[in-house]
Design a protein around this motif. Structure first.
Motif, PDB file in Angstrom:
ATOM      1  N   PHE A   1       0.795  -1.231   0.000  1.00  0.00           N
ATOM      2  CA  PHE A   1       0.000   0.000   0.000  1.00  0.00           C
ATOM      3  C   PHE A   1       0.826   1.279   0.000  1.00  0.00           C
ATOM      4  N   THR A   2       2.098   1.186   0.382  1.00  0.00           N
ATOM      5  CA  THR A   2       2.932   2.391   0.517  1.00  0.00           C
ATOM      6  C   THR A   2       4.341   2.077   0.034  1.00  0.00           C
ATOM      7  N   PRO A   3       5.174   3.086  -0.116  1.00  0.00           N
ATOM      8  CA  PRO A   3       6.579   2.840  -0.446  1.00  0.00           C
ATOM      9  C   PRO A   3       7.357   2.279   0.742  1.00  0.00           C
ATOM     10  N   GLY A   4       6.698   2.052   1.860  1.00  0.00           N
ATOM     11  CA  GLY A   4       7.359   1.410   2.997  1.00  0.00           C
ATOM     12  C   GLY A   4       7.812   2.399   4.044  1.00  0.00           C
ATOM     13  N   ASP A   5       7.761   1.962   5.313  1.00  0.00           N
ATOM     14  CA  ASP A   5       8.188   2.816   6.426  1.00  0.00           C
ATOM     15  C   ASP A   5       9.702   2.864   6.498  1.00  0.00           C
ATOM     16  N   GLN A   6      10.257   1.701   6.913  1.00  0.00           N
ATOM     17  CA  GLN A   6      11.701   1.607   7.139  1.00  0.00           C
ATOM     18  C   GLN A   6      12.313   0.722   6.071  1.00  0.00           C
ATOM     19  N   CYS A   7      13.570   1.019   5.747  1.00  0.00           N
ATOM     20  CA  CYS A   7      14.218   0.232   4.695  1.00  0.00           C
ATOM     21  C   CYS A   7      14.835  -1.024   5.277  1.00  0.00           C
ATOM     22  N   ASP A   8      14.859  -2.065   4.450  1.00  0.00           N
ATOM     23  CA  ASP A   8      15.601  -3.270   4.798  1.00  0.00           C
ATOM     24  C   ASP A   8      17.002  -3.191   4.220  1.00  0.00           C
ATOM     25  N   VAL A   9      17.087  -2.542   3.072  1.00  0.00           N
ATOM     26  CA  VAL A   9      18.376  -2.418   2.391  1.00  0.00           C
ATOM     27  C   VAL A   9      18.599  -0.961   2.029  1.00  0.00           C
ATOM     28  N   LEU A  10      19.786  -0.477   2.388  1.00  0.00           N
ATOM     29  CA  LEU A  10      20.141   0.880   1.986  1.00  0.00           C
ATOM     30  C   LEU A  10      21.380   0.820   1.107  1.00  0.00           C
ATOM     31  N   VAL A  11      21.254   1.373  -0.104  1.00  0.00           N
ATOM     32  CA  VAL A  11      22.417   1.495  -0.976  1.00  0.00           C
ATOM     33  C   VAL A  11      22.947   2.909  -0.804  1.00  0.00           C
ATOM     34  N   ALA A  12      24.204   3.046  -0.370  1.00  0.00           N
ATOM     35  CA  ALA A  12      24.788   4.387  -0.180  1.00  0.00           C
ATOM     36  C   ALA A  12      26.006   4.525  -1.068  1.00  0.00           C
ATOM     37  N   MET A  13      25.888   5.363  -2.073  1.00  0.00           N
ATOM     38  CA  MET A  13      26.974   5.517  -3.038  1.00  0.00           C
ATOM     39  C   MET A  13      28.082   6.414  -2.508  1.00  0.00           C
ATOM     40  N   ASN A  14      27.782   7.199  -1.464  1.00  0.00           N
ATOM     41  CA  ASN A  14      28.835   8.003  -0.843  1.00  0.00           C
ATOM     42  C   ASN A  14      28.466   8.278   0.617  1.00  0.00           C
ATOM     43  N   ALA A  15      29.377   8.959   1.295  1.00  0.00           N
ATOM     44  CA  ALA A  15      29.208   9.185   2.730  1.00  0.00           C
ATOM     45  C   ALA A  15      27.958  10.018   3.019  1.00  0.00           C
ATOM     46  N   ALA A  16      27.725  11.039   2.174  1.00  0.00           N
ATOM     47  CA  ALA A  16      26.567  11.902   2.399  1.00  0.00           C
ATOM     48  C   ALA A  16      25.266  11.108   2.307  1.00  0.00           C
ATOM     49  N   ALA A  17      25.205  10.193   1.352  1.00  0.00           N
ATOM     50  CA  ALA A  17      23.986   9.386   1.170  1.00  0.00           C
ATOM     51  C   ALA A  17      23.728   8.524   2.399  1.00  0.00           C
ATOM     52  N   LEU A  18      24.802   8.023   3.007  1.00  0.00           N
ATOM     53  CA  LEU A  18      24.650   7.214   4.216  1.00  0.00           C
ATOM     54  C   LEU A  18      24.124   8.080   5.358  1.00  0.00           C
ATOM     55  N   LYS A  19      24.764   9.235   5.501  1.00  0.00           N
ATOM     56  CA  LYS A  19      24.405  10.117   6.611  1.00  0.00           C
ATOM     57  C   LYS A  19      22.927  10.529   6.532  1.00  0.00           C
ATOM     58  N   VAL A  20      22.482  10.910   5.337  1.00  0.00           N
ATOM     59  CA  VAL A  20      21.110  11.389   5.179  1.00  0.00           C
ATOM     60  C   VAL A  20      20.088  10.268   5.415  1.00  0.00           C
ATOM     61  N   ASN A  21      20.441   9.048   5.051  1.00  0.00           N
ATOM     62  CA  ASN A  21      19.422   7.988   5.008  1.00  0.00           C
ATOM     63  C   ASN A  21      19.513   6.918   6.084  1.00  0.00           C
ATOM     64  N   LEU A  22      20.576   6.955   6.894  1.00  0.00           N
ATOM     65  CA  LEU A  22      20.756   5.875   7.863  1.00  0.00           C
ATOM     66  C   LEU A  22      19.552   5.752   8.795  1.00  0.00           C
ATOM     67  N   ASN A  23      18.943   6.900   9.112  1.00  0.00           N
ATOM     68  CA  ASN A  23      17.807   6.845  10.053  1.00  0.00           C
ATOM     69  C   ASN A  23      16.577   6.162   9.456  1.00  0.00           C
ATOM     70  N   THR A  24      16.568   5.949   8.131  1.00  0.00           N
ATOM     71  CA  THR A  24      15.412   5.252   7.547  1.00  0.00           C
ATOM     72  C   THR A  24      15.621   3.735   7.530  1.00  0.00           C
ATOM     73  N   LEU A  25      16.810   3.304   7.889  1.00  0.00           N
ATOM     74  CA  LEU A  25      17.123   1.869   7.834  1.00  0.00           C
ATOM     75  C   LEU A  25      16.723   1.208   9.150  1.00  0.00           C
ATOM     76  N   ARG A  26      16.105   0.026   9.036  1.00  0.00           N
ATOM     77  CA  ARG A  26      15.734  -0.669  10.277  1.00  0.00           C
ATOM     78  C   ARG A  26      16.982  -1.243  10.935  1.00  0.00           C
ATOM     79  N   LYS A  27      16.897  -1.456  12.240  1.00  0.00           N
ATOM     80  CA  LYS A  27      18.022  -2.080  12.970  1.00  0.00           C
ATOM     81  C   LYS A  27      18.278  -3.456  12.374  1.00  0.00           C
ATOM     82  N   GLY A  28      19.531  -3.747  12.128  1.00  0.00           N
ATOM     83  CA  GLY A  28      19.852  -5.050  11.556  1.00  0.00           C
ATOM     84  C   GLY A  28      19.752  -5.096  10.044  1.00  0.00           C
ATOM     85  N   GLY A  29      19.370  -3.975   9.455  1.00  0.00           N
ATOM     86  CA  GLY A  29      19.224  -3.920   8.005  1.00  0.00           C
ATOM     87  C   GLY A  29      20.573  -3.987   7.295  1.00  0.00           C
ATOM     88  N   THR A  30      20.488  -4.105   5.973  1.00  0.00           N
ATOM     89  CA  THR A  30      21.706  -4.247   5.164  1.00  0.00           C
ATOM     90  C   THR A  30      22.103  -2.905   4.549  1.00  0.00           C
TER      91      THR A  30
END
Ligand code: SF4
Lengths: 613, 344
Positions: free
Chosen positions: A75-104
């Motif tokens: 129904f939605t694009p999802g609450d928390q991510c299971d997988v985060l692809v971070a192409m650089n440090a900034a991408a990680l910093k901005v998006n880490l809070n959307t990743l669930r604990k234990g995520g990839t």
């Protein structure tokens, strides 16, 4: 070969994040198409930086794309991510809070050099300092591996080769989620047909990413997301603004009228203008006007000429069109005004979503100025809702406001598209020519209080209309006190009478229960997911979602009074709730979020629980 | 189509264009004359009434559509040009006329006017210039001269006015002309030329507001002074004026000079060339050269005219090209898009 296991998952959320130049939207789009084509249900949402060309490597320059795909209904694009692809440090910093604990986390280690770390504001490298403990961190030097894969393509520079990094990631994810590469290979083939070296580089990077997963022994688990149980039929993937554009074209084709769009570029509505501009062979006329006011005024001119007049905009543009909307109400001409809402007030948050223009749509004009208001509830629903908006405008001779928002506009979902003959008919009746000399009465109404539409060029129907108050029936200018009151009431009654020509409101979930969740617009998916979750936990919660915000369906009051508690979640400070309380005197309570982002299922579940318990 | 052709043979008269509405302008207002001249030329166009649309904005002049038995739309302030653009884009078969004033066209609607002109829709714009706001009861307008004392500027206006002709030329208008309420024959002639020009025709009509700005154009309209202070432009003819037709405009490089025909012959004078944008620019500023010492006349007539494709023609052409390239519309194909999948 290492021992490989395949784990089955019902639902996965992936976020692709990188610098705006890293091609994350394209990567996400390709992953989405493949997910759709293998039969998953899905929802997506892009997250663009506000600046067009923010400096490379900075937090402001991070561009993201989120996809939720599953073997069950999504129904939605999802609450928390299971997988985060971070192409650089900034991408990680901005998006880490959307990743669930234990995520990839899949990182491109080259994007974490001293310069990138500094731009992202990291004091130490998060890949090494232990701060990512608790996550499943996959480090790949994507830049290096992409260069190696494309090493012997001699007529491309490093810069061009580096642009293929996104294909490497995509290939790796295709391996990880056991998906075929065929669709993307075909897409690359089409895209770069004229440029064989670039095609070759992209193909190699894609395959290299896939093979990297396949041959590197450290990766022992792959995941499989099976087909979702979807209603049989033929599907395509569609974004909200695209669906809206198609809905307008379809309505024009079915009604046999010409479609005229008068519009001025504004985020997040411009894509509708871009899309419609491509359909000249459908006789669609797009007019990029000099400003928002000319956008709607030209559409009014087109409507006077007997065409479907449409204008598209977002909040600030709506403010500018206000006076002209009032004119259209007075002229009683069909017109569709599409507001793709964004965060406000003023310029506000152009690239973020909000539902804060409902009261503006209902009341935001001088004088008593009623008109129908409809809102779409999902990307694909933009098609049906705008089609319905055109139908109402044409059949009831009134401007109609159609509300969407940034979340629906750019979000996508699978759409079981209709065929032309499945679409409801739209019948248009123009006033007939007269030769008997009797005067044409432009404001003579039928039983629905609708006045005739007289197309210029029709003999004997010469008439003048304008924004001044007019005498009923004749349309002559009139300042008579009683006539003005009569006309104000008639215009209101005409809009309210449309309730006789729209479907009754339906509910999902129990007929009786602990609470009714009333929503409108882009919150549908999140509310639905939350309500389903709650009912699985043993609650008895129902949901009703409003497409028609004026007039309301006739049975809405009865539905609202059937539940002991009425809860109204909105991405604003409480707007629909005001109208419901005013009209139905229900003690509704709101759940409000005004952060420029949609509700998550989790937060709705929690808030509804608090209110019900 | 047959219907239209038949109608053309039925002769209409000015009376056929009068409506049953009482005309509500102040007695003596210049608008009456303009209305009359328009009603006089409309039957000469050879098109039936239902093919004609008058669109207006807000202001005294904008009541015009109510008094003309054609299709009409009385819009909102400044936006008649934008409304007319949408109408003409979708209905190139109609004869579309915009009636506007100096406040409506150049102040609140200034943006739409310049864009209409550059796009070159085949629309006739009649701008009644009375250099005042009449309907709101006497404030200075964007064409009021500096120093004008009006209700909103009791100590004299410090606003520099627009030169409407120069503005229209600057916006790349393809037809720019000036006339006046008090010269019926000339006004009729200009209205007909507007109609026959294919493209946006901009006609500034000096119009006396006898209530708030009476006599603003006296110099050009009164018998005693008219000949000395006006010059009537005619294509291919030298610029001659004066009580005795004894003066002329002669170009000294790019500078126009008033010369006496006792000293110069007509061959020495500037010959009016409607198709020459540079000459049109010079003429648009001619009257501004009055410096107390030299007396320059105000030009009337067609300053400039050229052919350029109209917006609606270019649009139609593009539609045809796209159909030739992509084929006729196929809604099913459109709805399917490029990639689909089937769920059994
Ligand atoms: S106020 Fe002036 S312009 Fe308006 S109708 Fe009266 S005289 Fe004419």
């Amino acid at each position: 070969m290492a021992k490989r296991t395949i784990e089955r998952l019902q639902e996965v959320v992936i976020k692709f994040a990188g610098d705006s130049g890293d091609g994350m939207q394209l990567t996400g789009g390709q992953f989405t198409n493949t997910a759709a084509l293998v039969g998953n249900d899905l929802g997506t949402f892009p997250d663009f930086p506000a600046e067009i060309r923010a400096p490379q490597g900075t937090l402001a320059g991070v561009s993201g794309f989120q996809i939720n795909f599953g073997s069950k209904e999504i129904f939605t694009p999802g609450d928390q991510c299971d997988v985060l692809v971070a192409m650089n440090a900034a991408a990680l910093k901005v998006n880490l809070n959307t990743l669930r604990k234990g995520g990839t986390i899949i990182v491109n280690t080259s994007g974490f050099d001293a310069k990138n770390l500094k731009l992202a504001g990291y004091a130490s490298n998060p890949l090494d300092d232990g701060s990512l403990e608790g996550y499943n961190l996959i480090r790949i030097d994507i830049t290096k591996l992409t260069r190696e894969a494309t090493a012997d393509i001699t007529d491309l520079g490093l810069k061009e080769k580096d642009r293929c990094k996104n294909m490497f990631v995509l290939g790796f994810l295709f391996w990880m989620f056991d998906r075929p590469m065929d669709y993307t290979l075909q897409a690359l083939q089409n895209k770069f047909a004229k440029n064989p070296s670039v095609l070759e580089a992209n193909v190699r990077a894609l395959k290299a990413g896939y093979n990297y997963g396949d041959t590197t022994e450290t990766f022992t688990t792959r995941y499989r997301v099976e087909k979702a149980p979807m209603a049989p039929g033929e599907y395509r993937n569609i974004m909200g603004n695209q669906a809206l554009a198609l809905g307008l074209v379809a309505a024009a084709q079915k009604s046999g009228l010409k479609l005229f769009l008068g519009s001025y570029p504004i985020t997040p509505a411009s894509d509708i203008l871009h899309e419609l501009a491509r359909y000249k062979n459908f006789g669609v006329i797009t007019f990029q006007a000099e400003d928002e006011i000319a956008g709607i005024c030209s559409a009014i001119g087109a409507a006077f000429g007997g065409n479907i007049g449409v204008t598209t905009t977002s909040g600030p543009g709506m403010a500018l069109k206000t006076e002209a909307i009032g004119l259209a109400v007075m002229l009683e001409l069909p017109l569709v005004i599409c507001n793709i809402q964004r965060g406000g007030p003023s310029t506000g948050l152009p690239t973020k979503t909000e539902q804060a223009d409902l009261l503006q749509a209902l009341y935001g004009r001088n004088g008593e100025c009623p008109l129908p208001v409809l809102a779409a509830c999902s990307p694909a629903d933009c098609f049906d809702t705008v089609y319905e908006a055109v139908r109402i405008a044409l059949n009831h001779m009134t401007p109609v406001i159609f509300l969407s928002d940034g979340y629906l506009a750019n979000g996508s979902e699978p759409w079981r598209f209709p065929t032309a003959d499945q679409l409801p008919e739209i019948k248009v009746v123009f006033a007939e020519p007269r030769t008997n000399g009797t005067p044409f009465l432009p404001y003579q109404r039928d039983e629905r209080l609708v006045r005739p539409w007289a197309r210029p060029g029709t003999k004997g129907l010469e008439h003048r209309i304008g924004g001044l108050e007019k005498e009923d029936i004749t349309g002559n200018i009139s300042y008579e006190p009683e006539n003005h009151e009569h006309m104000v009431k008639v215009r209101e009654a005409k809009v309210e009478r449309i309730a006789d020509f729209i479907p009754l409101q339906t509910t999902e979930g129990p007929e009786q229960g602990e609470a009714l969740i009333v929503g409108w617009g882009g919150t549908y998916g999140a509310i639905k997911a939350a309500v389903q979750d709650l009912n699985e936990q043993g609650y008895r919660i129902a949901q009703t979602h409003l497409r028609y915000l004026k007039p309301f369906p006739k049975n809405l009051g009865e539905i609202l009074h059937r539940y002991p508690k009425v809860i109204v979640p909105e991405i604003n400070n409480g707007q629909l709730i005001k109208v419901l309380r005013d009209k139905y005197l229900v003690p509704a309570v709101g759940i409000n979020k005004i952060q420029g982002i949609p509700f998550t299922k989790a937060e709705l579940v929690q808030r509804i629980k608090e209110l019900v318990n | 189509m047959e219907e239209v052709l038949k109608e053309q043979t039925v002769k209409l008269t000015p009376k056929d264009f009068q409506t049953d509405q009482d005309v509500r302008w102040c007695p003596g207002c210049g608008d009456y004359s303009i209305l009359k001249q328009v009603h006089t030329i409309l039957p000469q166009l050879g098109i039936p009434r239902e093919q004609i649309v008058f669109v207006s904005g807000i202001g005294c002049s904008s009541r015009f559509p109510y008094y003309t038995e054609t299709y009409g739309l009385h819009g909102i302030h400044g936006r008649a040009t934008a409304i007319a653009a949408g109408l003409k884009a979708t209905r190139p078969d109609l004869s579309v006329w915009v009636v506007t004033g100096d406040g409506d066209a150049l102040s609140i609607g200034g943006n739409h006017l310049i864009h209409l002109l550059r796009r070159n829709f085949d629309i006739n714009v009649l701008m009644f210039n009375n250099e005042i706001y009449g309907l709101t009861k006497g404030q200075y307008s964007p064409t009021s001269p500096e120093g004008m004392v009006a209700k909103s500027t009791p100590y004299g206006s410090i606003d520099h006015p627009f030169n409407p002709i120069a503005l229209a030329l600057g916006a790349d208008a393809t037809f720019v002309a000036r006339s006046m309420d008090r010269d019926p024959a000339h006004l009729q002639q200009m209205l007909l030329r507007c109609y026959h020009h294919r493209g946006t025709a901009f006609l500034e009509i000096l119009q006396n507001c006898n209530i708030y700005n009476d006599g603003a154009f006296e110099l050009f309209t009164e018998k005693a002074t008219k000949k000395e202070h006006t010059v009537f432009l005619e294509h291919g003819k030298p610029l001659v004026f004066g009580e005795q037709q004894d003066k002329g405009i002669r170009l000294d490089g790019f500078t126009p000079r008033v010369v006496s025909l006792k000293e110069f012959s007509k061959e020495d004078l500037m010959i009016h060339d409607e198709t020459d944008i540079n000459k049109a620019m010079i003429l648009s500023r001619l009257y501004e050269m009055n410096d107390g010492e030299h007396v320059y006349p105000k030009p009337f007539g067609v300053f400039y005219m050229r052919q350029r494709p109209t917006y609606e023609d270019a649009l139609q052409q593009q539609i045809e090209q796209v159909i030739a390239k992509l084929g006729p519309p196929d809604l099913n194909k459109l709805l399917r898009g490029r990639e689909t999948w089937v769920v059994e």
